[in-house]
Design a protein around this motif. Structure first.
Motif, mmCIF file in Angstrom:
data_model
loop_
_atom_site.group_PDB
_atom_site.id
_atom_site.type_symbol
_atom_site.label_atom_id
_atom_site.label_comp_id
_atom_site.label_asym_id
_atom_site.label_seq_id
_atom_site.Cartn_x
_atom_site.Cartn_y
_atom_site.Cartn_z
ATOM 1 N N HIS A 108 0.834 -1.208 0.000
ATOM 2 C CA HIS A 108 0.000 0.000 0.000
ATOM 3 C C HIS A 108 0.868 1.256 0.000
ATOM 4 C CE1 HIS A 108 -3.699 -2.187 0.383
ATOM 5 N NE2 HIS A 108 -3.352 -2.726 1.527
ATOM 6 N N ARG A 267 -4.737 10.341 -1.215
ATOM 7 C CA ARG A 267 -5.969 10.423 -0.410
ATOM 8 C C ARG A 267 -7.014 9.464 -0.947
ATOM 9 N NH1 ARG A 267 -9.289 15.368 -2.020
ATOM 10 N NH2 ARG A 267 -9.445 13.929 -3.785
ATOM 11 N N ASP A 268 -7.213 9.461 -2.265
ATOM 12 C CA ASP A 268 -8.211 8.578 -2.861
ATOM 13 C C ASP A 268 -7.857 7.108 -2.632
ATOM 14 O OD1 ASP A 268 -9.419 10.888 -3.723
ATOM 15 O OD2 ASP A 268 -8.719 10.726 -5.797
ATOM 16 N N TYR A 269 -6.566 6.798 -2.692
ATOM 17 C CA TYR A 269 -6.132 5.409 -2.476
ATOM 18 C C TYR A 269 -6.436 4.984 -1.037
ATOM 19 C CZ TYR A 269 -3.252 1.216 -2.479
ATOM 20 O OH TYR A 269 -2.835 -0.099 -2.380
ATOM 21 N N TYR A 271 -8.824 5.981 0.981
ATOM 22 C CA TYR A 271 -10.244 5.704 1.191
ATOM 23 C C TYR A 271 -10.712 4.491 0.391
ATOM 24 C CZ TYR A 271 -10.591 10.099 3.712
ATOM 25 O OH TYR A 271 -10.443 11.101 4.643
ATOM 26 N N LYS A 272 -10.182 4.326 -0.796
ATOM 27 C CA LYS A 272 -10.570 3.183 -1.621
ATOM 28 C C LYS A 272 -10.217 1.860 -0.942
ATOM 29 C CE LYS A 272 -9.821 0.983 -6.137
ATOM 30 N NZ LYS A 272 -9.140 1.111 -7.456
ATOM 31 N N HIS A 273 -9.036 1.818 -0.317
ATOM 32 C CA HIS A 273 -8.564 0.588 0.315
ATOM 33 C C HIS A 273 -8.765 0.600 1.828
ATOM 34 C CE1 HIS A 273 -6.693 -0.985 -3.392
ATOM 35 N NE2 HIS A 273 -6.445 0.286 -3.656
ATOM 36 N N GLU A 274 -9.452 1.625 2.312
ATOM 37 C CA GLU A 274 -9.806 1.746 3.735
ATOM 38 C C GLU A 274 -8.600 1.604 4.650
ATOM 39 O OE1 GLU A 274 -13.027 -1.091 4.268
ATOM 40 O OE2 GLU A 274 -14.475 0.450 3.694
#
Length: 282
Positions: A108, A267-269, A271-274
């Motif tokens: 990640h 930031r988007d990554y 939230y996408k992967h929590e």
């Protein structure tokens, strides 16, 4: 700066082969045909210049705008030196084996750095460190990068392109620079002499000065640093920047916005992967 801690010498915590294989399969992938990425690096520099690749080693859990801004400042500082011309920069996320509590799995962290540097014309994520079987000391990471770029041909002025010209420079803060001359309580060096030689002699350092710290005076009075002073470039931050990965994690825990503090893609990554729900960030 959180990334500074990565360079502190500590014992390697090698993962079991099964665990390492699982993480390698799940995330970071080798760069086809390359040990370290050079696809964004310029292949020529002006006459009389030494081509430079700047390297930042860190946790990047998560990467922030401060990490990226520091590299931009480092590039400006190196390019201001008439000896150098920066051709590229690498961000190398540390292996999970480093053992820091706040590290989300390295696949990640590599992916977030990749996303954060996607729009950059000169910065790239380097997954090599995370692909090793365990934690690798920073000096050895830099040395592997140095050896790799020794094979990359670069054209200087009107001369034919040739290998062996690229200089690898490690970006750090004043605290870390001062630690090169520090000793442990038992009188032994904090940094192994051969590792200091790799970083300060075979490579080089570009260091961000800290307000209130007379770093130039410290270098002049330190036996180790004064020996390599010509290989140390100092830079003054153009503005105070207190953004850190710790701040980002705290805001996420509180359910607050992190927009404009980290790259939108990172930031988007998250939230996408929590990632904000992972125990490492609680």
């Amino acid at each position: 700066l959180k990334f500074q801690k990565v360079a502190q010498p500590r014992l390697s915590r090698t993962m079991g082969s099964g665990a390492a294989k699982h993480l390698h399969d799940a995330g970071p992938k080798p760069i086809p045909g390359e040990r370290h990425p050079s696809h964004k690096c310029a292949k020529e520099v002006p006459a009389g210049k030494t081509p430079v690749v700047i390297v930042s080693c860190g946790s990047f859990s998560p990467p922030t705008n401060m990490h990226l801004r520091l590299l931009e400042e480092a590039r400006d500082a190196m390019n201001a030196d008439p000896r150098y011309h920066v051709i590229g920069g690498l961000m190398s996320p540390v292996h999970d084996g480093y053992g820091k509590k706040s590290l989300v799995p390295m696949q990640h962290r590599v992916a977030m750095v990749e996303a954060s540097t996607q729009s950059s014309s000169w910065l790239a994520a380097d997954p090599w460190e995370s692909l090793q079987e365990g934690y690798t000391l920073t000096a050895l990471v830099l040395d592997d990068i140095r050896q790799h770029f020794d094979t990359i041909a670069v054209k200087v002025g009107d001369d034919d392109a040739k290998a062996g010209l690229v200089k690898v420079v490690f970006v750090c803060g004043a605290d870390l620079l001062e630690s090169f001359g520090a000793k442990k309580d038992d009188g032994s060096w904090l940094w192994a002499p051969e590792h200091r030689e790799i970083i300060l002699d075979k490579c080089g350092v570009v260091c961000m000065e800290r307000s209130g710290t007379p770093i130039q005076e410290f270098i002049a009075n330190d036996e180790i640093l004064s020996k390599y002073k010509d290989n140390i470039t100092l830079m003054q931050p153009t503005c105070e920047n207190a953004i850190s990965s710790t701040v980002i994690r705290k805001l996420l825990q509180q359910g607050k916005s992190i927009t404009y503090l980290i790259p939108d893609a990172a930031r988007d990554y998250i939230y996408k992967h929590e990632l904000h729900k992972m125990p490492q960030w609680q």
